[in-house]
Enzyme design. Structure first.
Site, PDB file in Angstrom:
ATOM      1  N   LYS A 273       0.679  -1.817  -0.103  1.00  0.00           N
ATOM      2  CA  LYS A 273       0.123  -0.139  -0.092  1.00  0.00           C
ATOM      3  C   LYS A 273       0.995   0.884  -0.385  1.00  0.00           C
ATOM      4  O   LYS A 273       2.469   0.877   0.744  1.00  0.00           O
ATOM      5  CB  LYS A 273      -0.708  -0.063   1.176  1.00  0.00           C
ATOM      6  CG  LYS A 273      -1.772  -1.011   1.803  1.00  0.00           C
ATOM      7  CD  LYS A 273      -2.448  -0.938   2.360  1.00  0.00           C
ATOM      8  CE  LYS A 273      -3.313  -1.954   2.771  1.00  0.00           C
ATOM      9  NZ  LYS A 273      -5.131  -1.140   2.136  1.00  0.00           N
ATOM     10  N   ARG A 347     -10.363 -11.355   1.944  1.00  0.00           N
ATOM     11  CA  ARG A 347     -11.044 -12.263   0.599  1.00  0.00           C
ATOM     12  C   ARG A 347     -10.609 -13.839   0.939  1.00  0.00           C
ATOM     13  O   ARG A 347     -11.481 -14.837   0.853  1.00  0.00           O
ATOM     14  CB  ARG A 347     -11.637 -12.032  -0.770  1.00  0.00           C
ATOM     15  CG  ARG A 347     -10.779 -11.828  -1.528  1.00  0.00           C
ATOM     16  CD  ARG A 347     -10.846 -10.983  -2.621  1.00  0.00           C
ATOM     17  NE  ARG A 347     -10.709  -9.494  -2.093  1.00  0.00           N
ATOM     18  CZ  ARG A 347     -11.551  -8.769  -3.479  1.00  0.00           C
ATOM     19  NH1 ARG A 347     -11.722  -8.790  -4.461  1.00  0.00           N
ATOM     20  NH2 ARG A 347     -10.588  -7.354  -2.866  1.00  0.00           N
TER      21      ARG A 347
END
Length: 493
Positions: A273, A347
């Protein structure tokens, strides 16, 4: 500590008396003014006009306690809507007014709340708001303590329903506070194994034999085929865990499974990130925190419904052992996933948790996760998303509405499934850029089969980086706990 009293607020031996006010023309007037001496009502109206008090939601102003035993009079805005606690909107006005006041009154030992609380529904709303507002996180530096003692002025002190509402509010607030504490804890102190230990402590503190906990370490995860958790966690020196917290009452009317994302810190892994804002990624375990404390609260309340919580815990770090874009992992149950972006890690761990949950054949499975930045693009910082099978989605939206949390129903368009196709695996972990929140929900849908299922994306609302409001502090908010607990109560009834 909170208690009920029918004494006049003017006679209570507390540090401050809190009165709810609403606008009336160019002035403000106390609501439930029958509790106050006439001269105090006049003072509030006169001072309100002089000081420009409007009675708006979240407005809290301090006045001298003239005519009170307390040294301070506090007015808190009730907005301009009806304060009928029998409606979700009215209950939320009471919650926010009480919470805004107790949040602002840190450092005081005791307050009395003279808000409209004429029945059990109103007692529940005022007590919830007051307790949720009276929160502080002082693990790392000293700060003013939250209000220690709260007296709620009401004519129904002997009413069984009011007493039950007060007891439930205390359990609920402790669950939300426990969730906030976990979210606010620094990631060097809250890593997967540490989270699992805190879960054990929470289960033990609940003091009931109907609550059990099981922890799978990295070896058990590898042996059990939990490839999502193993893959995400392999880049960290602190390995992953899967924690199962099961509440099994003797006469359960059904079984609900809750699955929570528990990424204790999310650097993005190899697909790292940007540095700006990465510190907020300590909150990427808010879903697992909410699941843990919801299950514990259900056990403490003795709800006649079985609840199993699955905490999917990992730390997503870049290193020489981290998973790479183009790696293929095998989720529990055998489906393979091509990892195209290691920052779409939530996920993967949730897929393992969902498969494990569905294996036990619950009546309903609900997952909660700070899953996508796309949630904030779509719904902002205060509104969470609900996806899933139609009836389950509607049930969650209804529970949220009754609990006073903002959850909005979102679709799972079938055409977005094509974006998850992989040339080398059963599916890829990312799809098209647009509709990213929905695509993430479609990915999770692959792992629930025909089980009724709802997916809650709380990426924005789980962590408040802006200013406090109502009963919501800066930092961890505890979002989802109230909705999940209300869902379980509705199922139990």
């Amino acid at each position: 500590m909170i208690s009920l009293t029918s004494s006049s607020p003017a006679e209570l031996d507390v540090d401050a008396v809190v009165v709810g006010v609403q606008a009336q023309g160019t002035s403000v007037v106390p609501v439930a003014a029958d509790w106050l001496p006439a001269e105090l009502t006049r003072q509030i109206t006169q001072d309100g006009a002089r000081l420009g008090i409007t009675g708006a939601v979240d407005e809290v102003r301090r006045l001298p306690g003239t005519g009170l035993r307390a040294a301070m009079l506090v007015v808190t805005g009730l907005g301009d809507g009806p304060t009928d606690a029998g409606t979700p909107a009215g209950a939320e006005l009471l919650r926010r007014a009480a919470g805004a006041a107790t949040r602002e009154l840190t450092g005081l030992d005791s307050v009395a709340l003279a808000l409209p609380a004429q029945d059990a529904d109103a007692v529940a709303a005022v007590a919830e708001g007051a307790l949720l507002g009276a929160y502080g996180f002082a693990r790392y530096h000293a700060q003013d303590a939250p209000v220690g003692r709260i007296e709620l002025v009401t004519p129904v002190v002997k009413d069984k329903a009011a007493k039950a509402a007060l007891a439930r509010a205390e359990v609920l607030a402790e669950a939300v506070h426990g969730t906030r504490d976990l979210v606010n804890t620094a990631p060097n102190d809250l890593y997967p194994a540490a989270f699992a230990d805190l879960a054990k402590a929470a289960v033990k503190a609940a003091g009931t034999r109907s609550l059990k906990i099981t922890v799978l370490d990295e070896k058990a995860l590898a042996a059990g085929g939990y490839g999502g958790l193993v893959g995400v966690g392999q880049g960290s020196a602190r390995p992953p865990r899967l924690v199962k917290v099961a509440y099994s009452p003797s006469k359960a009317s059904g079984h609900v499974a809750l699955v929570g994302k528990g990424i204790t810190f999310d650097s993005g892994g190899i697909s790292i990130k940007p540095a700006a804002g990465m510190e907020a990624m300590k909150s990427d375990m808010a879903g697992a925190a909410a699941v843990l404390h919801t299950v514990v609260a259900a056990a403490r309340l003795g709800l006649p419904v079985a609840v199993t919580g699955w905490l999917c815990l990992a730390e997503n770090m870049p290193s020489g052992t981290a998973q790479r874009p183009s790696d293929v992992v095998t989720i529990r149950g055998g489906k393979t996933v091509e990892v195209l972006n290691t920052d779409a890690e939530g996920r993967l761990v949730m897929a393992d948790g969902l498969v494990a949950a569905v294996e036990e054949k619950p009546d309903l499975v609900v997952d909660i996760a700070t899953l996508t930045g796309a949630q904030m693009v779509a719904l902002g910082h205060r509104v969470s998303a609900v996806m899933g099978t139609d009836e389950a989605r509607a049930e969650l939206v209804d529970a949220a509405h009754g609990a006073g949390e903002q959850f909005w129903p979102m679709p799972l368009p079938a055409d977005l499934r094509a974006g998850l196709k992989s040339k080398v695996a059963d599916l890829a972990n990312i799809g098209d850029r647009f509709g990213g929140m929905l695509t993430a929900g479609i990915f999770l849908q692959e792992f629930v089969g025909t089980t009724p299922w709802a997916h809650l994306d709380v990426a924005g609302p789980a962590f408040n980086e802006r200013t406090p409001f109502g009963y919501t502090p800066v930092g961890g908010t505890g979002v989802g706990v109230r909705t999940l607990l209300r869902l379980l109560e509705q199922r139990a009834s």
